[in-house]
Write an enzyme that holds these catalytic residues in place. Structure first.
Site, PDB file in Angstrom:
ATOM      1  N   GLU A  61      -6.325  14.749   8.645  1.00  0.00           N
ATOM      2  CA  GLU A  61      -7.030  15.879   8.026  1.00  0.00           C
ATOM      3  C   GLU A  61      -8.274  15.397   7.263  1.00  0.00           C
ATOM      4  OE1 GLU A  61      -3.450  17.484   6.154  1.00  0.00           O
ATOM      5  OE2 GLU A  61      -3.766  19.352   7.246  1.00  0.00           O
ATOM      6  N   GLU A 110       3.440  16.473  10.964  1.00  0.00           N
ATOM      7  CA  GLU A 110       4.139  17.094   9.824  1.00  0.00           C
ATOM      8  C   GLU A 110       5.398  17.836  10.230  1.00  0.00           C
ATOM      9  OE1 GLU A 110       0.933  16.899  10.173  1.00  0.00           O
ATOM     10  OE2 GLU A 110      -0.060  16.682   8.231  1.00  0.00           O
TER      11      GLU A 110
HETATM   12  N1  COA Z   1       4.490   7.943   2.967  1.00  0.00           N
HETATM   13  C1  COA Z   1       5.219   7.013   2.336  1.00  0.00           C
HETATM   14  N2  COA Z   1       5.758   5.950   2.947  1.00  0.00           N
HETATM   15  C2  COA Z   1       5.544   5.824   4.262  1.00  0.00           C
HETATM   16  C3  COA Z   1       4.795   6.763   4.996  1.00  0.00           C
HETATM   17  C4  COA Z   1       4.250   7.857   4.292  1.00  0.00           C
HETATM   18  N3  COA Z   1       3.517   8.780   4.902  1.00  0.00           N
HETATM   19  N4  COA Z   1       4.764   6.384   6.281  1.00  0.00           N
HETATM   20  C5  COA Z   1       5.451   5.241   6.354  1.00  0.00           C
HETATM   21  N5  COA Z   1       5.922   4.899   5.149  1.00  0.00           N
HETATM   22  C6  COA Z   1       6.695   3.702   4.806  1.00  0.00           C
HETATM   23  C7  COA Z   1       8.020   3.633   5.520  1.00  0.00           C
HETATM   24  O1  COA Z   1       9.024   4.301   4.815  1.00  0.00           O
HETATM   25  C8  COA Z   1       8.262   2.158   5.600  1.00  0.00           C
HETATM   26  O2  COA Z   1       8.728   1.756   4.334  1.00  0.00           O
HETATM   27  P1  COA Z   1       9.796   0.573   4.194  1.00  0.00           P
HETATM   28  O3  COA Z   1       9.150  -0.627   4.782  1.00  0.00           O
HETATM   29  O4  COA Z   1      10.040   0.495   2.727  1.00  0.00           O
HETATM   30  O5  COA Z   1      11.011   1.029   4.951  1.00  0.00           O
HETATM   31  C9  COA Z   1       6.870   1.571   5.757  1.00  0.00           C
HETATM   32  O6  COA Z   1       5.974   2.601   5.301  1.00  0.00           O
HETATM   33  C10 COA Z   1       6.495   1.228   7.189  1.00  0.00           C
HETATM   34  O7  COA Z   1       6.782   2.338   8.027  1.00  0.00           O
HETATM   35  P2  COA Z   1       7.469   2.162   9.475  1.00  0.00           P
HETATM   36  O8  COA Z   1       7.675   3.520   9.994  1.00  0.00           O
HETATM   37  O9  COA Z   1       8.639   1.263   9.352  1.00  0.00           O
HETATM   38  O10 COA Z   1       6.316   1.396  10.250  1.00  0.00           O
HETATM   39  P3  COA Z   1       5.786   1.626  11.722  1.00  0.00           P
HETATM   40  O11 COA Z   1       4.653   0.680  11.875  1.00  0.00           O
HETATM   41  O12 COA Z   1       6.906   1.599  12.679  1.00  0.00           O
HETATM   42  O13 COA Z   1       5.191   3.109  11.762  1.00  0.00           O
HETATM   43  C11 COA Z   1       3.894   5.010  11.045  1.00  0.00           C
HETATM   44  C12 COA Z   1       4.095   3.468  10.969  1.00  0.00           C
HETATM   45  C13 COA Z   1       2.806   5.373  10.068  1.00  0.00           C
HETATM   46  C14 COA Z   1       3.519   5.417  12.462  1.00  0.00           C
HETATM   47  C15 COA Z   1       5.231   5.715  10.665  1.00  0.00           C
HETATM   48  O14 COA Z   1       5.678   5.189   9.453  1.00  0.00           O
HETATM   49  C16 COA Z   1       5.091   7.199  10.483  1.00  0.00           C
HETATM   50  O15 COA Z   1       5.151   7.937  11.434  1.00  0.00           O
HETATM   51  N6  COA Z   1       4.947   7.643   9.232  1.00  0.00           N
HETATM   52  C17 COA Z   1       4.904   9.051   8.908  1.00  0.00           C
HETATM   53  C18 COA Z   1       3.568   9.591   9.183  1.00  0.00           C
HETATM   54  C19 COA Z   1       3.531  11.048   8.872  1.00  0.00           C
HETATM   55  O16 COA Z   1       4.411  11.808   9.192  1.00  0.00           O
HETATM   56  N7  COA Z   1       2.470  11.442   8.225  1.00  0.00           N
HETATM   57  C20 COA Z   1       2.313  12.798   7.861  1.00  0.00           C
HETATM   58  C21 COA Z   1       2.823  12.995   6.495  1.00  0.00           C
HETATM   59  S1  COA Z   1       2.475  14.637   6.010  1.00  0.00           S
END
Ligand code: COA
Length: 694
Positions: A105, A125
């Site tokens: 966004e 989301e």
């Molecule tokens: N807020 C807070 N913490 C987050 C986060 C977020 N949006 N996205 C990831 N993290 C944290 C995870 O909990 C994890 O923490 P940990 O190591 O303490 O367990 C760490 O970041 C790494 O995330 P992980 O998912 O294990 O890494 P990845 O490389 O496999 O994937 C992403 C990275 C970003 C693709 C995946 O974490 C993801 O899809 N995150 C959510 C994104 C999302 O939905 N954003 C919209 C929010 S409105």
């Protein structure tokens, strides 16, 4: 600690680098830092353009999910976006890694967007039970049109940079260094005096949109999105973008967003997000233990499970040999694999080249010597201890030293299997779920002697195979199937007490299960359970209540869908209530002196679901599961528990463990010992605590 947003100037371009590891989530510090950086760039006479970029492995991956549900703190994300849109100097978003949610966004609000080829963008989301809340549903349709925007927002899957460029989401793909490429792009924009481009001003694609588009979209997701709130509001919000001026649309989006944010579904889905990541953490593994590399695999048994497991390896690019004793069974198994892939290609979910690649990685053999060099072997033969032990004794003789010897048993004792080898440290359970090439759960089961390295290897393997791995301890049925026991028992008792199979199925499907217990049993085949029950009949105490209904159906040759009849009568795959089943049920109730009565949907849900919670508590108490949320993950990814309820343990906590206990105690009084409350449940409920509270 570094600033969450670092300011630097290069060649007249201000570079705002977000530094908030691991994924540059938009925490309060980042939001404030972005506004501060933009103010500074505005005032900085050296600066005539701005680049926003992420430090480390990714651009901003979204809102800070850990802040969800807490009182919001200023500045809010929309204020950051307003600040970007107020800039008179061009602002370019430079994307790498995953620009997701709030991160995307931010990018959509910038005047231009560039990315490296490997970047992904998306609005996931919906997977967290909310909708994009900072303009995603209003700006994306203005950029690419409502249909394509729906395709991105409703399923929530990110798209690769190349596709984003084709759709017009991105303006350029940068090869080489992203920062340098973005600065170069910004300088060109300035040099060419390009007018600033704000997505909010692009109204063409959201004008005169046929409302039928949204009705059709709603119909198309009806089955999959049943019970969920967020997917529907995603559509409502995009529809609003086609009807309202942007500022009103943004307000509408915000309303839907907060409605989702305040819903129990959001809480449950965020719980599931963190639970999935938490499950990877095994507290007693030494920090320095490394998984063994898995470059080749073998599977013993070419049946449904063996074939599905082999497909997992091939899909991940790992060559896999399938061993089967008879040539006929081997050919049949390989044929099924090929057919399954061909179906995926026909459906369009797989490319022909991908199928060819996978098929090349799969080969068959009848000789143990041929699989000896594999880094891991997964045994998937008949579920009988003697057979498994024989296989493991052979594997012990033929597999190279250090190979992981895994068993796909769903109930049997891992330690007994391991004892048939001289290397129990290398033996472990890897319980896949059927169909193994589809279901996400991988329930890894540690034996008493499984080494830390072996455990780490199968946990890492789960990730490689794109599964959700969970570690369980060794007991009858491990986590998932052990809990299922009580669920199925009560479903069957309810029939005798007055419910019909369709009432039970319907109540549980309304609750959110993909399929009720009787439709599910009919699909899986009733004969398997029948055989197991016959084998264990001598262990059953004489005075214990037992429903013979399923056994009697089997005696009548009703094995479920495959024989055209089970708990239902089938026309094709459509189940119909069957008076013959009703007779069997009535007869059984009569023999046991059970008076039949009306049973409410609420009681059906409690009778079938609370055994999951009670057994889950015992599993936790015994240390079979590391944490309550691991049990939730097992049920969400292996048993079709509705994700918007967060899993059985989370769900129980939301109801209140004290209330759950009170109901269980009530059932205990009426139905006896099966309902003996778990010690841990009593302890937690009486102390007014949740599963994790200290
Ligand atoms: N807020 C807070 N913490 C987050 C986060 C977020 N949006 N996205 C990831 N993290 C944290 C995870 O909990 C994890 O923490 P940990 O190591 O303490 O367990 C760490 O970041 C790494 O995330 P992980 O998912 O294990 O890494 P990845 O490389 O496999 O994937 C992403 C990275 C970003 C693709 C995946 O974490 C993801 O899809 N995150 C959510 C994104 C999302 O939905 N954003 C919209 C929010 S409105």
């Amino acid at each position: 600690m570094t600033d969450p947003v670092v300011y630097a100037v290069q060649d007249g371009v201000a570079i705002l680098t977000v530094e908030n590891p691991p994924v540059n989530a938009l925490s309060q510090g980042v939001r404030a830092g972005l506004i501060g950086g933009l103010d500074k760039a505005d005032a900085d006479a050296r600066v005539n353009a701005v680049v926003i970029i992420g430090g480390g492995r990714t651009f901003i991956a979204g809102a800070d999910i850990r802040e969800f549900g807490k009182p919001p703190s200023q500045p809010y994300l929309p204020q950051v976006l307003e600040r970007i849109e107020a800039m008179k100097k061009p602002v370019v978003a430079a994307l790498h890694g995953t620009a997701l949610g709030g991160g995307f966004e931010v990018a959509l609000t910038c005047h231009w967007r560039v990315a490296v080829e490997s970047a992904q963008v998306g609005l996931p989301e919906v997977k967290l039970g909310v909708i994009p809340g900072s303009g995603g549903t209003q700006r994306l349709p203005r950029l690419i049109g409502p249909k394509l925007a729906l395709d991105m927002i409703v399923p929530g899957n990110p798209i690769p940079a190349r596709k984003a460029l084709e759709l017009g989401v991105l303006d350029e793909i940068v090869s080489g260094d992203l920062r340098a490429g973005a600065v170069g792009f910004a300088r060109r924009v300035v040099a060419e005096k390009r007018p600033l481009r704000l997505v909010r001003d692009m109204n063409e694609k959201v004008s005169n949109v046929d409302p039928a588009l949204f009705e059709e979209y709603r119909k198309s997701i009806a089955r999959k999105a049943k019970g969920f709130l967020a997917p529907w509001h995603c559509i409502d919000a995009v529809e609003a973008a086609t009807k309202l001026p942007i500022d009103e649309g943004l307000k509408k989006e915000r309303e839907y967003f907060f409605e989702c944010m305040d819903s129990p579904q959001r809480k449950a889905q965020i719980h599931a997000f963190f639970a999935e990541r938490e499950a990877q953490k095994i507290p007693d593994l030494p920090a320095d233990v490394k998984p063994k590399p898995i470059k080749s695999a073998a599977v013993v048994g070419a049946g449904t499970m063996g074939g599905g497991i082999a497909m997992n390896f091939a899909n991940a690019g790992i060559p896999v040999k399938i061993l089967e004793v008879s040539q006929e069974a081997l050919s049949r198994g390989l044929g099924v694999i090929e057919k399954n892939y061909a179906t995926s290609v026909q459906r369009g979910s797989m490319k022909q080249e991908a199928m060819d690649r996978a098929m090349k990685l799969i080969s068959g053999t009848q000789r143990y010597e041929d699989i000896g060099e594999a880094d891991i072997v997964v045994e998937a033969v008949f579920e009988e201890m003697a057979v498994k032990k024989e296989v493991f004794a052979k594997l012990d003789k033929t597999m190279k030293p250090g190979a992981v010897l895994a068993t796909n048993t769903s109930t049997l004792d891992i330690d007994e299997i391991a004892a048939s080898t001289k290397r129990p440290q290398d033996v472990i359970g890897t319980h896949f779920f059927s169909p193994a090439n589809v279901m996400k759960l991988l329930e890894n089961v540690r034996g008493a002697k499984s080494s830390p390295e072996t455990i780490a290897t199968v946990m890492a393997l789960g990730k490689t195979l794109k599964k959700v791995p969970v570690l369980a301890g060794n007991c009858d049925g491990f986590i998932g199937n052990r809990m299922l026991h009580g669920y199925l028992r009560e479903a069957n008792f309810l029939l005798e007490e007055g419910a019909t199979p369709q009432q039970v199925d319907q109540a549980l499907e309304e609750f959110g299960l993909a399929m009720g217990p009787f439709r599910m049993s009919d699909l899986a085949g009733l004969d398997v359970g029948w055989r197991i029950r016959k084998g264990k009949a001598h262990l059953r105490p004489k005075d214990e209540r037992y429903s013979p209904v399923a056994d009697r159906l089997c005696e009548m040759g009703r094995f479920g869908q495959k024989t055209g009849a089970g708990f239902y009568r089938y026309e094709g795959r459509t189940p119909h209530p069957d008076p013959a089943v009703e007779d069997v049920i009535r007869q059984s109730a009569k023999e046991q002196g059970i008076e039949r009565r009306q049973i409410s949907a609420e009681e059906i849900v409690q009778r079938c679901m609370y055994p999951l919670v009670n057994e889950g508590a015992k599993i936790l108490e015994e240390g079979i599961a590391i944490r309550a949320s691991d049990i939730d993950i097992v049920y969400l990814f292996g048993y079709g528990f509705p994700v918007y309820r967060g899993g059985p343990m989370f769900w129980a906590e939301q109801i209140g463990l004290d209330k759950v206990l009170a109901t269980i105690r009530g059932f205990h009084k009426i139905h006896g010992k099966f309902w003996e409350p778990a010690k841990l449940l009593v302890e937690r409920a009486e102390a007014g605590k949740g599963w994790n509270d200290r």
